[in-house]
Design a protein around this motif. Structure first.
Motif, short mmCIF file in Angstrom:
data_model
loop_
_atom_site.label_atom_id
_atom_site.label_comp_id
_atom_site.label_asym_id
_atom_site.label_seq_id
_atom_site.Cartn_x
_atom_site.Cartn_y
_atom_site.Cartn_z
N GLY A 112 0.63 -1.34 0.06
CA GLY A 112 0.02 0.09 0.22
C GLY A 112 0.79 1.42 -0.13
N ASN A 113 1.94 1.37 0.14
CA ASN A 113 2.97 2.27 0.23
C ASN A 113 3.56 2.66 -1.19
OD1 ASN A 113 2.62 2.75 3.17
ND2 ASN A 113 4.59 1.70 3.54
N THR A 114 3.63 3.98 -1.48
CA THR A 114 4.24 4.16 -2.76
C THR A 114 5.92 4.68 -2.46
OG1 THR A 114 3.58 6.66 -2.41
CG2 THR A 114 2.25 5.11 -3.91
N PRO A 115 6.69 4.29 -3.39
CA PRO A 115 7.99 4.63 -3.25
C PRO A 115 8.20 6.15 -3.35
CG PRO A 115 7.92 2.94 -4.99
CD PRO A 115 6.50 3.32 -4.51
N THR A 116 9.31 6.54 -2.29
CA THR A 116 9.28 8.03 -2.04
C THR A 116 10.72 8.54 -2.98
OG1 THR A 116 10.86 7.36 -0.28
CG2 THR A 116 8.77 7.71 0.37
N GLY A 117 11.39 7.66 -3.47
CA GLY A 117 12.51 7.91 -4.16
C GLY A 117 13.77 8.38 -3.41
N ASN A 118 13.67 8.30 -2.29
CA ASN A 118 15.05 8.52 -1.55
C ASN A 118 16.25 7.65 -1.85
OD1 ASN A 118 13.80 10.68 -0.06
ND2 ASN A 118 13.05 9.23 1.70
N LYS A 119 17.40 8.36 -1.79
CA LYS A 119 18.63 7.46 -2.06
C LYS A 119 19.00 6.57 -1.03
CE LYS A 119 22.02 10.60 -0.30
NZ LYS A 119 23.30 11.26 -0.32
N PRO A 120 19.36 5.44 -1.75
CA PRO A 120 19.73 4.27 -0.79
C PRO A 120 20.84 4.52 0.38
CG PRO A 120 20.46 3.78 -2.92
CD PRO A 120 19.73 5.18 -3.08
N VAL A 121 20.69 4.12 1.54
CA VAL A 121 21.66 4.30 2.48
C VAL A 121 22.17 2.77 2.84
CG1 VAL A 121 21.65 4.86 5.18
CG2 VAL A 121 20.05 5.98 3.55
N ASP A 122 23.66 2.89 2.58
CA ASP A 122 24.13 1.54 2.76
C ASP A 122 24.83 1.22 4.21
OD1 ASP A 122 23.59 0.92 0.23
OD2 ASP A 122 25.10 1.91 -0.69
N ASP A 123 25.11 2.44 4.89
CA ASP A 123 25.68 2.28 6.03
C ASP A 123 25.09 1.77 7.33
OD1 ASP A 123 28.24 2.22 7.78
OD2 ASP A 123 27.30 4.52 8.36
N ILE A 124 25.48 0.51 7.83
CA ILE A 124 24.41 0.09 8.89
C ILE A 124 24.24 1.07 9.97
CG2 ILE A 124 24.59 -1.71 10.68
CD1 ILE A 124 25.38 -3.73 8.40
N ARG A 125 25.63 1.75 10.12
CA ARG A 125 25.55 2.64 11.41
C ARG A 125 24.79 3.64 11.24
NH1 ARG A 125 29.61 2.90 15.24
NH2 ARG A 125 30.98 1.72 13.68
N THR A 126 24.41 4.43 9.93
CA THR A 126 23.44 5.49 9.71
C THR A 126 22.11 4.89 9.72
OG1 THR A 126 25.24 6.44 8.22
CG2 THR A 126 22.98 7.18 7.98
N ILE A 127 21.78 3.92 9.18
CA ILE A 127 20.71 2.96 9.38
C ILE A 127 20.24 2.91 10.78
CG2 ILE A 127 18.92 1.09 8.74
CD1 ILE A 127 20.98 0.75 6.17
N ASN A 128 21.10 2.45 11.57
CA ASN A 128 20.81 2.11 13.06
C ASN A 128 20.26 3.40 13.36
OD1 ASN A 128 20.42 0.56 15.40
ND2 ASN A 128 22.56 0.81 15.97
N ARG A 129 21.05 4.62 13.28
CA ARG A 129 20.59 6.06 14.06
C ARG A 129 19.40 6.35 13.61
NH1 ARG A 129 24.38 8.52 11.89
NH2 ARG A 129 23.35 9.94 10.74
N MET A 130 19.28 6.09 12.11
CA MET A 130 18.03 6.72 11.65
C MET A 130 16.88 5.98 12.20
SD MET A 130 19.35 7.52 7.67
CE MET A 130 17.87 8.50 7.26
N MET A 131 16.84 4.72 12.20
CA MET A 131 15.66 3.72 12.64
C MET A 131 15.50 3.72 13.94
SD MET A 131 17.04 -0.03 12.30
CE MET A 131 17.72 -0.88 13.47
N ARG A 132 16.18 4.42 14.91
CA ARG A 132 16.00 4.39 16.36
C ARG A 132 15.56 5.87 16.86
NH1 ARG A 132 17.09 -0.47 18.51
NH2 ARG A 132 18.68 -1.57 17.26
N SER A 133 15.69 6.68 15.78
CA SER A 133 15.29 8.13 16.16
C SER A 133 13.96 8.39 15.65
CB SER A 133 16.13 9.14 15.50
OG SER A 133 16.15 8.99 14.09
#
Length: 169
Positions: A148-169
């Motif tokens: 049901g979601n539509t792609p946002t077109g954001n650029k991919p994030v490859d760094d696990i450290r960055t993803i971890n910070r973003m998903m916990r904020s």
């Protein structure tokens, strides 16, 4: 001579004739037992499972291709390589300094949106259940993945450290 068996009630050694499961003293448990057997049979019905796997689960053509990838020998080999590479430890917890065992292998960039990266070992990491739930919710917000979601077109994030910070904020 009719077939007999023991009463199913705990510590009751009375014999009952087929098709009954309980003796006359414990017969009130018969209906409950038969209902539980029907519930079990419904959940373990091969026709139901087959219908779920072939019809319900694969309605979307994109998802069908994604699910078929997870059934390939290539995926099972990649998964094993990643588990051994990361020593069965969650990469997202390790970034926080926590050592937590895990058996799930996850795509850093979601397979749904970046299908060409599906077989890349650099795009795979080991993840525990709680981190996987957080990451899935983050992917749905950030990338627009999921039903049901539509792609946002954001650029991919490859760094696990960055993803971890973003998903916990």
């Amino acid at each position: 001579m009719p077939k007999t068996r023991r009463c199913r009630y705990p510590n009751c050694h009375a014999m009952v004739t087929f098709p009954d499961h309980y003796c006359q003293q414990h017969y009130e448990h018969e209906a409950e037992y038969l209902a539980s057997r029907q519930r079990w049979a419904r959940g373990n019905d091969k026709q139901y499972t087959h219908k779920y796997n072939t019809v319900t689960r694969y309605r979307n053509e994109d998802k069908r291709q994604q699910y078929n990838f997870y059934r390939t020998r290539q995926w099972s080999h990649l998964r094993q390589q990643v588990l051994e590479r990361d020593h069965y430890l969650c990469a997202y917890c390790k970034v926080q300094g926590v050592i937590k065992p895990a058996k799930t292998v996850d795509h850093v960039r979601p397979l749904e949106l970046f299908y060409n990266d599906g077989a890349s070992i650099e795009n795979l990491s080991v993840i525990c259940g709680s981190c996987h739930t957080l990451k899935t919710k983050w992917e749905q917000r950030y990338y627009g993945s999921g039903k049901g979601n539509t792609p946002t077109g954001n650029k991919p994030v490859d760094d696990i450290r960055t993803i971890n910070r973003m998903m916990r904020s």
